[in-house]
Write a protein that holds these residues in place. Sequence first.
Motif: not given
Length: 739
Positions: A28-37, A39-51
């Motif tokens: 995202c900082q380099a400007g090369t992100q897409d929707a999957d990028t 989503n991957a960040v969201f899933r990572a934070v969500h997994s930590i929250k669930g645990g």
Amino acid sequence: MSPEEIQQIFFAECEESLAAAESGLAACQAGTQDADTVNAVFRAVHSIKGGAGAFGYVALQAYTHTFETLLSDVREGLVAIESKLVDLLLRALDTLSDHVEAAREGGDAPADAALISEMEASMAANAGGAPEAAVEPAVEPEVSEPDTTDSDAEGSADYELDLDALLDDLTAGFDPAPAKAAEAAPEKRWKVHLRPHSGAMRNGSEPLLMVREIASLGGECVHCDVSQVPPLDAFDPAQGYLGWTFSMPEAASEDSVREIFDFIGDDCALAFGEDADIPEVKIVAAAPKPAPAPAPAAPAPVSEAKVAAPQPATPVAAAQPEPVPVQEAPGDVGAKAAQAAPPAPPAGGQSIRIDLFKLDRLIDLVGELVIAQAMLVQRLGANGITANEELSLLETLTRDIQESAMSIRAQPISSVFSRVPRILRELASSTGKHVKLDVIGETTELDKTVIERLGEPLTHLIRNAVDHGIESAEDRIAAGKAPEGTLTLSAEHRSGRILISIADDGAGINRERVLAKAVEKGIVSAEAQLSAEEIDNLIFAPGFSTAQTVSNISGRGVGMDVVRQNVKDLGGRITIDSTPGKGTTFILTLPLTLAISDGMIVNVGDQTLVVPLASVVESLRPGDGEVQGLGSNRNMLNVRGRFIPIVSLRSALGASSGALTPDEGVLIVVDTESTGQAALLVDEIQDQRQFVIKSLATNFRPVDGVAGATILGDGRVALIVDVDGLVSNAVPGQERQAA
């Protein structure tokens, strides 16, 4: 599995999730992100929250909830990705890493109130001034015109009432018209059915928290299935009997519901749609511990067939990226392998977690196998027994086992490089220097032990490069450079070793200042005549520092000497290449592994030594005129028109006997990182084979010119030559430059 083991799995997954989020935000900082990028960040934070919720880490769960909510707005396009937001997300990720570390170590949670306020202010719910617009009618009820600034388009028609009608409604107390309008156009809703199985409780999860998460999405529980609850005498508290049906608003997507259950995977069955039923109870019979065979299929087929009936529940397993549920995989794979030949290759990305002690034990046993194989070869040869084919097969198998075992321990160096962006962000806030990071060769693999011990010296070098090497933005502009500095990290394999370089485009080493500071501190005398290389190496002297003031970054003189010692402890070396005005490069030369390597067995007098094969270029006996004298006590070897110094191992290691002149022995041409090529003089070359490295410092004490020890096939202990250190100490700097 004990709760402590499950907890360790959670923290291991937190590290993976943090790395995935770091990678996504870097894109995202380099400007090369897409929707999957995103989503991957969201899933990572969500997994930590669930645990975090499952293990009761309240502070971690509360923080990740705010972080996750902001990421949800970003993912849905409600908040635009811009540089200011990415900077906020990176700082939020750094604090999340601190939260995880505090939970792991049992320490106090980091201060996050200010950051939470920043994230809440950036959320879509706070954009556009909606709250203020909602308050205006209550504060100024006499306003007769509708509030056109309200962002709720659907409700705007309700405000178009004349004043008389509004007063009638207020005096009447309640107007049923809005309710009738709602009945005429009911909100579209859909249903989700779920039933947690026994595994949902065994792995440390709390299904009730998941149910509450569904409610937070706007879900309303319309039915709780208790029909599967057995009589009390047959009740098993470890099983899952309850099932729920939730009515969900149209705004809540099916994916958002699935993501709630990412942490527990297929231990909770889901079904979607009006026509779907609540999944059946999945009873898992506890097999007796002594029984080695797989669990009998008596009660299982009935319940398994029932669970397989609802088709919508299947995608949950496919959407589960975490490796925790893979515990059931070995039995399934083994059954399929017994029925089909050849067995199908495993799906990409499958993995299991192994205790590091077990892996270290495997490496130790492989080392003993290598020693036993060498002993067997030597014993059979001594007794005149010829079994060349069998011995060759044994050697091949031993090497294959050794390489496979070592590859298990190999990890990409990206796990170390991934920490650098955070270090640079912290340095930017304290020094005001903004540095761009370039990474080359982050997929290069090396031993896990080397990876773990590389973090501290790498951090010291990076902090040193930013604080001392890279100039301020004003100085860089004055020198004709870009205001933003550049730090380049690279890793590559070369000659059986790994080279890691840390290069900056700063001002380079100020040798006059370094030499003056060294003279001031008494490290060298004022009359000393030092080469540029020797002056550069003064920065590794204990207590040396050129910092004007002591700060939390540098100035105490306890950084670079620690770096050199740590690298030396790893069996490596560090060299410097600096050009004034253009920058400095630190090169770390490290072994790929600290356990097993290939070497050349040589004799020097009555001593048997091992020269690491990674350093050997060739071996030869010099011809007439190929050896020339230099000074009073130095010989040089002419190797195809280039003269290189000859180093006698007898003299360098203090052996009591052995060859002193080249015509008495054999010359081994070696390549070093700091000195270039040199020729080692030995009596004879005995053999070439693998050897197991044993630490001399751990079992005895450090010895100059010796990298360690090993056990030979006949049971004797042989010293392993530290080629770089030995040649560097034996050849003066002026002679190296002449060569």
